[in-house]
Scaffold this active site. Structure first.
Site, PDB file in Angstrom:
ATOM      1  CE  LYS A  17      -4.313   1.508   2.074  1.00 44.77           C
ATOM      2  NZ  LYS A  17      -5.466   1.094   2.860  1.00 44.77           N
ATOM      3  CD  GLU A  40     -19.256  -2.739   8.420  1.00 51.07           C
ATOM      4  OE1 GLU A  40     -19.402  -3.776   7.727  1.00 51.07           O
ATOM      5  OE2 GLU A  40     -18.339  -1.916   8.213  1.00 51.07           O
ATOM      6  NE  ARG A  73     -22.333  -3.561   3.584  1.00 55.55           N
ATOM      7  CZ  ARG A  73     -21.302  -3.925   2.863  1.00 55.55           C
ATOM      8  NH1 ARG A  73     -20.402  -4.722   3.383  1.00 55.55           N
ATOM      9  NH2 ARG A  73     -21.186  -3.513   1.621  1.00 55.55           N
TER      10      ARG A  73
HETATM   11  C1  LIG Z   1     -18.781  -1.894   4.757  1.00 52.13           C
HETATM   12  C2  LIG Z   1     -17.590  -1.002   4.913  1.00 52.13           C
HETATM   13  N1  LIG Z   1     -17.003  -0.877   6.114  1.00 52.13           N
HETATM   14  C3  LIG Z   1     -15.939  -0.061   6.270  1.00 52.13           C
HETATM   15  C4  LIG Z   1     -15.443   0.627   5.211  1.00 52.13           C
HETATM   16  C5  LIG Z   1     -14.295   1.620   5.410  1.00 52.13           C
HETATM   17  N2  LIG Z   1     -13.118   1.214   4.632  1.00 52.13           N
HETATM   18  C6  LIG Z   1     -12.790   1.804   3.467  1.00 52.13           C
HETATM   19  S1  LIG Z   1     -11.432   1.175   2.796  1.00 52.13           S
HETATM   20  C7  LIG Z   1     -11.235   0.102   4.048  1.00 52.13           C
HETATM   21  C8  LIG Z   1     -10.070  -0.835   4.048  1.00 52.13           C
HETATM   22  C9  LIG Z   1     -10.102  -1.736   2.875  1.00 52.13           C
HETATM   23  O1  LIG Z   1      -8.982  -2.564   2.903  1.00 52.13           O
HETATM   24  P1  LIG Z   1      -8.589  -3.390   1.632  1.00 52.13           P
HETATM   25  O2  LIG Z   1      -9.811  -3.964   1.014  1.00 52.13           O
HETATM   26  O3  LIG Z   1      -7.528  -4.336   2.001  1.00 52.13           O
HETATM   27  O4  LIG Z   1      -8.052  -2.307   0.620  1.00 52.13           O
HETATM   28  P2  LIG Z   1      -6.710  -1.435   0.737  1.00 52.13           P
HETATM   29  O5  LIG Z   1      -7.133  -0.089   1.235  1.00 52.13           O
HETATM   30  O6  LIG Z   1      -5.760  -2.117   1.659  1.00 52.13           O
HETATM   31  O7  LIG Z   1      -6.210  -1.380  -0.637  1.00 52.13           O
HETATM   32  C10 LIG Z   1     -12.227   0.253   5.007  1.00 52.13           C
HETATM   33  C11 LIG Z   1     -12.326  -0.501   6.268  1.00 52.13           C
HETATM   34  C12 LIG Z   1     -16.100   0.489   3.975  1.00 52.13           C
HETATM   35  N3  LIG Z   1     -15.717   1.175   2.889  1.00 52.13           N
HETATM   36  N4  LIG Z   1     -17.150  -0.330   3.849  1.00 52.13           N
END
Ligand SMILES: Cc1ncc(C[n+]2csc(CCOP(=O)(O)OP(=O)(O)O)c2C)c(N)n1
Length: 641
Positions: free
Chosen positions: A289, A380, A408
């Site tokens: 990342k 969630e 959710r």
């Molecule tokens: C249902 C939901 N919960 C929380 C989030 C907040 N959120 C946005 S990006 C993220 C992390 C995602 O991690 P990953 O899929 O590994 O992608 P990366 O950012 O590491 O590329 C979170 C928790 C969200 N977008 N949707």
């Protein structure tokens, strides 16, 4: 700087759509990646936005658009915060300075914005379900598109991703899932799946354990507990090393990988091969990342997103010190600090976050009481039922969830918490307009969807003092579930007294007694009323103002009083007008046959796009100007007659 757009490099300059990219030779793709990465860094360093995730998928983005015939082939990005490269390559490069700005392009893929955005997104873990739906529709329609979903290891912790894989494995539809494994969510990723993926990918596992493991396990038979623990870890690692992806195999996916996600040539070749493989398949790529920008690689949580300008070489912030009125700490920090204070006094308090320890400011609690704090992953639904389980055994569970993500877990709130009268406290952050993240993230519905449930207290503090006192009161109250909603952004900056005070349940307060018109506010949006009064007072109009604090139970005594004292009531809230706080007031007054008019200010029944919170408040008429207008129209003769 408003309209600043970086100058694209010599290859990127000529890529208006992916068809232009596909004209290049494979050995030119690395240069495209370098130019794309520079463009993203340059742009976000001026305008802000999501950052680390897009940098991590630059090579993947280029390889995907090179190999697949987008937009005919369908490309779905999970969450969508990593799609800047995709947007830049698909015709939106010259508009990118408007990214996330009012009336500008969206920070997430959006079907209405481009034919290349196969699916609208913002919440996580939806991509495999949607891709499967598209793959099945393709087969029913007898067309030959390819369908590809890109999902992060964080998003993979969401239950929906597994529901979708379980279904896809059985349907055997032709689709590719790319698991982008960077070992990060916004904060470090958590859970057993993370360990499983780490076992597959660590060099140690590959280079050393694979060769030695079986021998070693043979020698461990009959060893003591400590050795057996080591043995069982090794066994898991061995399984992962020898049959990587067995979990995905079990779900009916052919597993490929792990592959270096920063080698565009390797990715290109794998994708070319996989395009010809039929059925559900998963390509596991390993990325970093923030790749290519040292500060973002080092501090990945901080650089998940940037809201202010920074030096594009050093990463040093270039934000100007704010010159506006003094502001208080963010509401999320008021919550986070108060929770630690309460938890120090009440050892039953536990805290839960679904993957948002930074976003919800839960780190103080997690650091102070690690054994009573739980990051459960992007989950969630589980977060709510897990809290219910804790509450059933006498724990005071504080579940910190953004308004938009709690959507959710609606059934879990009803079925697992409320029907069983479990006194879970929901601390609902990002209630109201989320701002630049837009409609997928606005928290507009929680009052309506929670107010409909019996045995549920729905409250919102007007300021940081009230937030603390509400949390305290909720921590002491065990007769019902309790939702406390507060917005993104800073609190008022008022002086906050030490300690906590009980806040009578279902009671509001009079802030100012007035004449003719009374404004009943719910939550921090009520602070605009003071601004509106500056204008109205100068016009000789003196409305009253009441901070209602509770949408449920309503302060009916106070409502009876104001309905009798004023000709016009105006309610104001930072949530949908349909079924919200104003609606509750209206239901009560109608049934009582109150002799006063009622105007409900809130979010209208339409999707409101992105912008700053203030721009959006003004757009829908709940900013200070909207309040002034509403008061003036109450006082117009035509309104009265
Ligand atoms: C249902 C939901 N919960 C929380 C989030 C907040 N959120 C946005 S990006 C993220 C992390 C995602 O991690 P990953 O899929 O590994 O992608 P990366 O950012 O590491 O590329 C979170 C928790 C969200 N977008 N949707």
């Amino acid at each position: 700087m408003e309209d600043y757009l970086p100058t694209p490099g010599p290859l990127l300059k000529d890529i208006k759509t992916p068809a232009d990219l596909r004209k290049l030779k494979p050995n030119q793709l690395q240069q495209v990646c370098d130019e794309l990465r520079d463009f993203i860094i340059d742009l976000v360093s001026v305008h802000g936005g999501h950052f680390g995730a897009s940098l991590g998928v630059v090579e993947l983005t280029v390889a995907l658009h090179y190999i697949y015939q987008t937009p005919k082939d369908l490309l779905l990005w999970d969450v969508g915060h990593q799609a800047y490269g995709h947007k830049i390559l698909t015709g939106r490069r010259d508009q990118f300075h408007t990214n996330r700005r009012y009336k500008g392009i969206s920070g997430f893929p959006k079907r209405s914005e481009s034919e290349y955005d196969a699916f609208g997104v913002g919440h996580s873990s939806t991509s495999i379900s949607a891709a499967l739906g598209m793959a099945v529709a393709r087969d029913l329609n007898q067309t030959d598109k390819k369908v590809v979903a890109v999902i992060g290891d964080g998003a993979m912790t969401g239950g929906m991703a597994f529901e979708a894989m379980n279904n896809a494995g059985a349907l055997k539809s032709d689709m590719l899932v790319i698991l982008n494994d960077n070992n990060m969510s916004i904060d470090p990723n958590v859970g057993a799946l993370k360990e499983y993926l780490a076992d597959i990918t660590t060099t140690k596992t590959f280079n050393k354990m694979r060769d030695e493991i079986y021998d070693l396990l043979g020698h461990l038979k009959g060893a003591g507990t400590a050795m057996r623990k080591v043995g069982s870890r090794l066994e898991k690692a061995a399984m992962a090393a020898i049959t990587p992806g067995s979990l995905f195999h079990a779900l009916g996916f052919k597993y490929y990988g792990p592959v270096d996600g920063h080698n565009v040539e390797t990715l290109r070749r794998h994708l070319e091969d996989l395009r010809e493989v039929k059925g559900p398949k998963l390509l596991h790529i390993v990325t970093v990342k923030g790749k290519g920008f040292a500060p973002a690689e080092r501090e990945q949580t901080k650089w998940h997103a940037q809201s202010s300008p920074f030096d594009k070489i050093t990463g040093k912030s270039l934000a100007k010190p704010s010159s506006g009125p003094k502001k208080g700490p963010k509401y999320q920090d008021v919550f986070g600090d108060a929770l630690v204070e309460l938890a120090a006094k009440n050892e039953n308090i536990v805290a839960i976050t679904p993957a948002m320890p930074s976003g919800s400011s839960l780190w103080p609690m997690m650091n102070t009481f690690p054994e009573r704090s739980f990051d459960v992953g992007i989950a969630e639904q589980h977060a709510v039922t897990f809290a219910a389980g804790l509450a059933a055994e006498g724990k005071k569970a504080f579940s910190a969830i953004y308004s938009t993500f709690l959507q959710r877990a609606y059934d879990q709130v009803i079925h697992d918490v409320v029907i069983q009268k479990l006194p879970v406290v929901f601390c609902i952050d990002r209630a109201g307009f989320a701002g630049a993240d837009g409609p997928t993230h606005h928290g507009l519905y929680d009052v309506s969807y929670l107010r409909a449930i019996p045995n549920m207290i729905v409250s919102s503090p007007m300021n940081e003092q009230e937030l603390r006192d509400m949390m305290y009161t909720a921590s002491e109250y065990n007769e019902a579930a309790w939702a406390i909603r507060y917005p993104r952004g800073n609190s008022t900056g008022m002086d906050v007294r030490e300690g906590f005070q009980w806040m009578e349940i279902g009671k509001g307060r009079e802030i100012r007694k007035g004449e003719g018109v009374a404004i009943l506010s719910f939550g921090p949006i009520g602070n605009y009323v003071t601004e509106a009064f500056d204008v109205l007072d100068a016009e000789g109009v003196r409305p009253g103002h009441y901070d209602m604090r509770y949408a449920k139970p309503l302060d009916t005594e106070l409502l009876d009083r104001v309905a009798a004292e004023y000709d016009h009531l105006i309610t104001i809230e930072d949530g949908t007008r349909l079924g919200g706080f104003g609606s509750a007031v209206s239901e009560y007054l109608m049934q009582r046959g109150a002799d006063c008019s009622l105007t409900i200010l809130g979010i209208p029944d339409r999707i409101v796009e992105h912008g700053t919170q203030r721009e959006l408040h003004d757009e829908v008429g709940i900013g200070p100007d909207g309040i002034v207008q509403a008061v003036r129209s109450c006082l117009e003769p035509s309104f009265r007659s």
